[in-house]
Design an enzyme around this catalytic site. Structure first.
Site, mmCIF file in Angstrom:
data_model
loop_
_atom_site.group_PDB
_atom_site.id
_atom_site.type_symbol
_atom_site.label_atom_id
_atom_site.label_comp_id
_atom_site.label_asym_id
_atom_site.label_seq_id
_atom_site.Cartn_x
_atom_site.Cartn_y
_atom_site.Cartn_z
ATOM 1 N N CYS A 1 0.812 -1.223 0.000
ATOM 2 C CA CYS A 1 0.000 0.000 0.000
ATOM 3 C C CYS A 1 0.844 1.272 0.000
ATOM 4 O O CYS A 1 0.304 2.358 -0.223
ATOM 5 C CB CYS A 1 -0.942 0.014 1.196
ATOM 6 S SG CYS A 1 -2.253 -1.195 1.029
HETATM 7 N N1 COA Z 1 -20.258 -9.271 8.066
HETATM 8 C C1 COA Z 1 -20.756 -9.344 9.312
HETATM 9 N N2 COA Z 1 -19.986 -9.568 10.382
HETATM 10 C C2 COA Z 1 -18.663 -9.748 10.194
HETATM 11 C C3 COA Z 1 -18.083 -9.678 8.922
HETATM 12 C C4 COA Z 1 -18.932 -9.439 7.826
HETATM 13 N N3 COA Z 1 -18.479 -9.353 6.570
HETATM 14 N N4 COA Z 1 -16.758 -9.884 9.031
HETATM 15 C C5 COA Z 1 -16.504 -10.062 10.336
HETATM 16 N N5 COA Z 1 -17.637 -9.970 11.041
HETATM 17 C C6 COA Z 1 -17.830 -10.126 12.490
HETATM 18 C C7 COA Z 1 -16.751 -11.013 13.084
HETATM 19 O O1 COA Z 1 -17.154 -12.361 13.025
HETATM 20 C C8 COA Z 1 -16.711 -10.508 14.512
HETATM 21 O O2 COA Z 1 -17.751 -11.078 15.266
HETATM 22 P P1 COA Z 1 -17.534 -11.510 16.809
HETATM 23 O O3 COA Z 1 -17.167 -10.221 17.510
HETATM 24 O O4 COA Z 1 -18.852 -12.056 17.175
HETATM 25 O O5 COA Z 1 -16.402 -12.489 16.781
HETATM 26 C C9 COA Z 1 -17.021 -9.018 14.381
HETATM 27 O O6 COA Z 1 -17.672 -8.866 13.125
HETATM 28 C C10 COA Z 1 -15.788 -8.146 14.439
HETATM 29 O O7 COA Z 1 -14.842 -8.631 13.472
HETATM 30 P P2 COA Z 1 -13.442 -7.947 13.314
HETATM 31 O O8 COA Z 1 -12.696 -8.599 12.200
HETATM 32 O O9 COA Z 1 -12.760 -7.899 14.622
HETATM 33 O O10 COA Z 1 -13.925 -6.497 12.830
HETATM 34 P P3 COA Z 1 -13.225 -5.110 12.949
HETATM 35 O O11 COA Z 1 -14.162 -4.193 13.619
HETATM 36 O O12 COA Z 1 -11.822 -5.199 13.459
HETATM 37 O O13 COA Z 1 -13.158 -4.672 11.437
HETATM 38 C C11 COA Z 1 -11.573 -4.559 9.643
HETATM 39 C C12 COA Z 1 -12.438 -5.438 10.501
HETATM 40 C C13 COA Z 1 -10.760 -5.460 8.721
HETATM 41 C C14 COA Z 1 -12.479 -3.669 8.796
HETATM 42 C C15 COA Z 1 -10.689 -3.666 10.534
HETATM 43 O O14 COA Z 1 -10.037 -4.430 11.508
HETATM 44 C C16 COA Z 1 -9.657 -2.940 9.736
HETATM 45 O O15 COA Z 1 -9.948 -2.187 8.843
HETATM 46 N N6 COA Z 1 -8.381 -3.073 10.074
HETATM 47 C C17 COA Z 1 -7.312 -2.451 9.373
HETATM 48 C C18 COA Z 1 -7.228 -3.114 8.077
HETATM 49 C C19 COA Z 1 -6.295 -2.473 7.135
HETATM 50 O O16 COA Z 1 -6.220 -1.296 7.034
HETATM 51 N N7 COA Z 1 -5.550 -3.266 6.418
HETATM 52 C C20 COA Z 1 -4.657 -2.770 5.498
HETATM 53 C C21 COA Z 1 -4.837 -3.485 4.253
HETATM 54 S S1 COA Z 1 -3.752 -2.768 3.147
#
Ligand code: COA
Length: 373
Positions: free
Chosen positions: A156
């Site tokens: 990125c």
């Molecule tokens: N739909 C519904 N629920 C979902 C889901 C989806 N598509 N994906 C995950 N969940 C659920 C999970 O099962 C989890 O449930 P639980 O709490 O009952 O276990 C809950 O939502 C939280 O999941 P989590 O992965 O911890 O979500 P989050 O709030 O951390 O958001 C990201 C996920 C990936 C959006 C976030 O962590 C993020 O953006 N991180 C940085 C990523 C990034 O910038 N990466 C760089 C790439 S270049």
């Protein structure tokens, strides 16, 4: 010593878009099909049932509402769930070069520059379509640029690393005009069957023309300083490579695609990037709170909110830290450049802003710019 500036930027946006609603409908159809096909094994506890995705979760967790893609039909087909880009002959322009050339042409046009004025092309992106000849050389050839080109990949952060590299060539006198092109067909490395990440990415291409101030158009952006940083982390990986295209157990295994520990990325990258921005601002004699605008990497709205708050000392407005996540999603290295391209024309002469990327590696890059007077 020659002084590097940003002369212009260019953007290519694929025509097709996928809304969260369309994406979730397709994902949930795949989940229903998978669970029905494996009903017995799931009942016997041998296979885990898949959970459906949700539009509300996606928007709340990421700020993403839609994304552009180069092949909507195959991404949304529950039987395919990946882009199917027909292979082209060696005499045809490859798709990555094609969208890179479109963005580069716009940057050249905005700068009033001809291809023959350019000395080098860097293709800076998180994935390359092939190993060689370099994508940059194909783009260079298609544009009609003489000189040289090469590819660089810092996930990125590729575009900001490319801008510093271009700026260094100009300072050293090795080039006067360098195109940094970032074609990002991220739909090809996204696992559209993974509920945790299927909503993250979108396709796009950007270009940044970095030049010696002496030849730059009147309207340009002075590059006040650039800073790069890398810190090894396993929390974002793409293990695809020429030695390991598929899972090692079988040549027919699943392709190796993007994986991440999203929560850890969030927690570790936000403080690292905020500290890096403030340290570099101090080194340049810039008060962080005085930055007129932050064009941050577009991965997650929450991450950007926190970073901007730490840098500016208050909750940033959309004017101070614009987002393109809602319509473009995460476009890897192109994200901060799209934000800059779309949201910089209104700044006043003398305003100082920051282009900042961060992502896998970990990697981060800052480019402090001032609208030239
Ligand atoms: N739909 C519904 N629920 C979902 C889901 C989806 N598509 N994906 C995950 N969940 C659920 C999970 O099962 C989890 O449930 P639980 O709490 O009952 O276990 C809950 O939502 C939280 O999941 P989590 O992965 O911890 O979500 P989050 O709030 O951390 O958001 C990201 C996920 C990936 C959006 C976030 O962590 C993020 O953006 N991180 C940085 C990523 C990034 O910038 N990466 C760089 C790439 S270049």
């Amino acid at each position: 010593m020659p002084r590097p500036v940003i002369s212009a930027t260019g953007l290519f946006t694929p025509a097709q878009t996928i809304t969260n609603e369309e994406l979730v409908e397709s994902f949930n159809a795949y989940v229903a099909r998978h669970n029905a096909d494996n009903a017995e094994a799931i009942a016997a506890g041998e296979v885990a049932a898949l959970e459906p995705s949700s539009v509300e979760f996606i928007e709340k967790a990421s700020g993403i509402k839609a994304r552009h893609v180069v092949d909507k039909a195959n991404v949304l087909d529950p039987a395919t769930m990946c882009p199917r880009i027909p292979e082209r002959g060696n005499e045809e322009l490859s798709i990555m070069a094609e969208i890179g050339v479109a963005a580069a042409r716009e940057a050249l046009e905005r700068a009033g520059r001809e291809a023959e004025d350019v000395d080098a092309v860097l293709c800076a992106a998180s994935n390359m379509q092939r190993a060689y000849p370099a994508m940059a050389i194909e783009i260079q050839h298609a544009l009609g640029v003489e000189g040289f080109g090469f590819d660089m990949n810092v996930a990125c952060s590729s575009a900001t690393f490319g801008i510093q590299t271009a700026a260094d060539y100009i300072r050293a006198g090795n080039a006067r005009s360098v195109l940094v092109v970032s074609p990002e067909i991220t739909s090809g490395h996204l696992n559209w069957r993974d509920r945790d990440s299927h909503f993250i990415f979108g396709d796009v291409a950007t270009a940044v023309l970095v030049e010696d101030a002496e030849i730059a158009p009147v309207d340009h952006w002075d590059i006040l300083g650039t800073k790069l940083k890398t810190v090894f982390s396993n929390n974002i990986r793409n293990n695809f490579g020429f030695l390991n295209r598929t899972a090692p157990e079988t040549r027919d295994g699943p392709d190796k695609l993007f994986v991440q520990e999203g929560r850890k990325v969030f927690k570790e990258v936000v403080p690292m990037v905020a500290a890096m921005i403030c340290e570099e601002a101090e080194r340049l004699g810039i008060e962080p709170a005085s930055l007129r605008r932050l064009w941050l990497h577009q991965a997650n709205a929450g991450m950007n909110r926190l970073i901007a708050q730490k840098v500016l000392g208050h909750e940033a407005t959309a004017d101070e830290s614009p987002t393109v996540l809602d319509t473009y999603a995460n476009t890897s290295s192109a994200g901060s450049i799209i934000a800059f391209h779309k949201h910089s024309a209104d700044l006043a002469y003398g305003d100082i802003g920051l282009i900042c990327s961060f992502g896998a590696g970990y990697s981060a890059g800052t480019v402090f710019v001032r609208k030239a007077t």
